[in-house]
Motif scaffolding. Structure first.
Motif, short mmCIF file in Angstrom:
data_model
loop_
_atom_site.label_atom_id
_atom_site.label_comp_id
_atom_site.label_asym_id
_atom_site.label_seq_id
_atom_site.Cartn_x
_atom_site.Cartn_y
_atom_site.Cartn_z
N VAL A 36 35.26 30.94 35.00
CA VAL A 36 36.32 31.60 35.76
C VAL A 36 37.30 30.56 36.33
N THR A 37 36.77 29.47 36.86
CA THR A 37 37.59 28.39 37.40
C THR A 37 38.45 27.77 36.31
N GLY A 50 64.62 40.80 36.08
CA GLY A 50 64.18 42.18 36.23
C GLY A 50 62.75 42.44 35.80
N LYS A 51 62.03 41.40 35.38
CA LYS A 51 60.66 41.58 34.91
C LYS A 51 59.64 41.31 36.02
N VAL A 52 58.44 41.84 35.81
CA VAL A 52 57.32 41.59 36.71
C VAL A 52 56.29 40.76 35.97
N ASN A 53 55.90 39.64 36.55
CA ASN A 53 54.79 38.87 35.98
C ASN A 53 53.48 39.58 36.30
N VAL A 54 52.66 39.79 35.30
CA VAL A 54 51.32 40.35 35.51
C VAL A 54 50.31 39.37 34.96
N ILE A 55 49.44 38.88 35.83
CA ILE A 55 48.39 37.95 35.43
C ILE A 55 47.09 38.74 35.42
N PRO A 56 46.54 39.05 34.25
CA PRO A 56 45.48 40.06 34.16
C PRO A 56 44.09 39.58 34.53
N ILE A 112 24.20 44.72 39.28
CA ILE A 112 25.33 44.25 38.48
C ILE A 112 25.46 42.73 38.62
N TYR A 113 25.94 42.10 37.58
CA TYR A 113 26.09 40.65 37.56
C TYR A 113 27.25 40.29 36.65
N GLY A 114 27.89 39.15 36.92
CA GLY A 114 29.03 38.73 36.11
C GLY A 114 30.00 37.88 36.90
N ASP A 115 31.30 38.09 36.68
CA ASP A 115 32.34 37.28 37.32
C ASP A 115 32.83 37.94 38.61
N PRO A 116 33.26 37.16 39.58
CA PRO A 116 33.58 37.72 40.91
C PRO A 116 34.63 38.83 40.89
N ASP A 117 35.76 38.60 40.24
CA ASP A 117 36.82 39.60 40.24
C ASP A 117 36.35 40.90 39.62
N GLN A 118 35.62 40.81 38.54
CA GLN A 118 35.13 42.00 37.86
C GLN A 118 34.10 42.73 38.72
N LEU A 119 33.21 41.98 39.35
CA LEU A 119 32.16 42.60 40.16
C LEU A 119 32.73 43.29 41.39
N ILE A 120 33.75 42.71 41.99
CA ILE A 120 34.36 43.34 43.16
C ILE A 120 34.93 44.70 42.80
N ALA A 121 35.68 44.76 41.71
CA ALA A 121 36.26 46.04 41.28
C ALA A 121 35.18 47.02 40.85
N GLY A 181 58.90 39.59 40.75
CA GLY A 181 57.64 39.54 41.48
C GLY A 181 56.49 39.28 40.54
N THR A 182 55.32 39.00 41.11
CA THR A 182 54.11 38.73 40.34
C THR A 182 52.97 39.57 40.89
N LEU A 183 52.24 40.21 39.99
CA LEU A 183 51.01 40.91 40.34
C LEU A 183 49.84 40.13 39.75
N ALA A 184 48.99 39.61 40.60
CA ALA A 184 47.81 38.87 40.15
C ALA A 184 46.60 39.78 40.27
N LEU A 185 45.92 40.01 39.17
CA LEU A 185 44.78 40.92 39.16
C LEU A 185 43.49 40.12 39.27
N GLY A 186 43.07 39.90 40.50
CA GLY A 186 41.85 39.15 40.74
C GLY A 186 42.11 37.86 41.50
N GLU A 187 41.41 37.68 42.59
CA GLU A 187 41.57 36.49 43.42
C GLU A 187 41.11 35.23 42.71
N TRP A 188 40.00 35.28 42.00
CA TRP A 188 39.42 34.07 41.41
C TRP A 188 40.15 33.65 40.13
N CYS A 189 40.55 34.58 39.31
CA CYS A 189 41.15 34.25 38.01
C CYS A 189 42.66 34.06 38.06
#
Length: 457
Positions: free
Chosen positions: A148-149, A170-176, A317-326, A237-245
């Motif tokens: 993840v890091t 006019g675009k939005v950055n989306v970091i998935p 449940i187990y896995g990556d932080p961002d995924q587990l939080i959601a 603007g930018t939408l970042a999906l997940g704090e860790w990633c």
């Protein structure tokens, strides 16, 4: 060998990790780099490291993963890898002609202190990099963090390519974040329905889930282009999906180029998808179309119809932080109870967020960052669950403890479909609900006595 000798008694272990719930940084960096169009990932280290990183991704995506290596020898390990990397850059552009070389370091090159920026500067000055071609690099030593890091570090390197013109595009950055290629396709579909122009980076859709056409392409058609990455500094603007990633890259664009950012959870489940759609609508100045409202209603309907089977089922449940939080929020919202939550990635904030999401549950919750599968197995022995959700490595626990397993996350080595069928968004939520229901009801059919074996459930 199965895990039947795992003891029930739990002792704190600080000197040993058993079956870690993570893998190393360069794998994440390599996956992120594959989301750039015409990019060849490059492992600055030994051949063995690169072979492992490629094979790990190939086994998950069932697609050939091209990557190059600096091929360190004993001499490179002692005197540094600059000469190897400069020669590699020349060879790669000459033979394979990529648009981008994305270099990630390894334990060895980080330990000996190779400076990627200095080496890149020398490559440009010596004319080793052809005009119009690009080098990016990220530090990814395996002895800290996790995959993840490494993913986050490479995405941050992509954001550094921004070249703002001073005029908003006019675009939005989306970091998935680290999601499947199918999930990236779904994010783009939802954005199109909302009417928002987006730059999605990285974007592995069309790269690691492309068709078998009979025509070989060294670089598939998918991926975010360098031109799009350069335009990230002109986004509204930018939408970042997940704090860790994703958050580091978004904050870099905010502080360095004044592109305002919003950090969201990954859009798994109802509430997180609602927040994503609302943020996308707000920042782009559009409205939510009836088609998305319809999809949301279908998901709500399925939850309502099948709620009796979800209610108070215990889940590990187990896995990556961002995924587990959601996923934790999703399960709690349908009245399931994630009582054991493990990630291998460090971060106390993860434990705090999980405890916040589960504070109203009727059961005690075990949560651990920088944990391992051995501890998860011990927790399950002490407090059994009805369902296990995570990657393929959980199949041994599932078999030993006779628990149904839903494969989700990375890596999935023994099943197919994850790269083709999304689990983000409302459509993805429907698929996840179906998988949960099938696992629970299949187990009910298997275990019910004759008098409770029903035709209609």
């Amino acid at each position: 060998m199965l895990l039947r000798h795992t003891p029930k008694e739990i002792t704190e272990r600080s000197a040993v990790t058993i079956n870690p719930a993570k893998t190393c940084q360069p794998i994440g960096a390599m996956y992120a780099a594959l989301g750039i169009h015409g990019c060849l990932p490059h492992s600055h280290g030994s051949q063995g490291c690169c072979a492992y990183h490629r094979s790990a991704l190939t086994r998950h995506y069932k697609e050939p993963v091209s990557a190059s290596t600096s091929s360190f020898t004993e001499g490179s390990s002692v005197f540094g890898g600059q000469a190897n990397l400069l020669q590699a850059i020349n060879n790669i552009f000459t033979v394979y002609n990529p648009e981008v070389i994305a270099v990630h370091t390894t334990c060895l090159s980080e330990t000996i202190g190779d400076d990627l920026n200095q080496i890149f500067d020398k490559a440009y000055k010596e004319g080793t990099v052809p005009k119009g071609k690009t080098l990016i690099g990220a530090p990814t030593p395996s002895y800290v963090g996790s995959h993840v890091t490494g993913f986050s570090n490479m995405v941050k390197a992509m954001a550094n390519l921004a070249e703002p013109t001073g005029k908003k595009n006019g675009k939005v950055n989306v970091i998935p974040g680290w999601v499947e290629p199918s999930d990236m396709e779904e994010i783009k579909r939802l954005a199109k329905l909302v009417g928002a122009g987006i730059t999605l980076f990285p974007d592995t859709s069309g790269v690691l889930n492309g068709p078998l056409s009979g025509e070989y392409k060294m670089f598939p058609d998918g991926g975010v282009t360098v031109a799009e990455l350069k335009g990230c500094g002109d986004a509204i603007g930018t939408l970042a999906l997940g704090e860790w990633c994703s958050a580091d890259a978004a904050r870099l664009l905010d502080t360095k180029y004044k592109v305002p950012c919003k950090i969201l959870d990954m859009p798994f489940g109802l509430k997180a998808t609602d927040r994503f759609i609302d943020a996308l609508r707000t920042i782009s100045g559009t409205v939510v179309p009836d088609e998305i409202t319809y999809e949301r209603g279908q998901m709500v309907d399925l939850i309502s119809d099948m709620h009796q089977y979800f209610y108070h089922k215990k889940v590990a449940i187990y896995g990556d932080p961002d995924q587990l939080i959601a996923m934790t929020e999703f399960l709690v919202s349908i009245d399931m109870c994630p009582i054991h939550v493990i990630t291998g990635t460090p971060g106390k904030r993860f434990e705090e967020r999980i405890r916040e999401l589960t504070k109203d549950m009727p059961f005690a919750v075990n949560v651990r960052a920088k944990g391992d599968m051995f501890l998860l197995h011990q927790w399950i022995k002490n407090d059994p669950v009805d369902l296990l959700i995570g990657n393929t490595y959980g199949k041994y626990i599932a078999r030993d403890e006779d628990i149904p397993l839903i494969r989700w996350g990375f890596p999935i080595l023994d099943r197919q479909g994850h790269q083709y069928f999304p689990t983000v968004g409302y459509k993805g939520g429907l698929r996840m609900l179906e998988k949960i229901l099938n696992a629970l009801l299949d187990r009910k059919d298997r275990d019910d006595p004759e008098e409770k074996f029903e035709l209609v459930l």
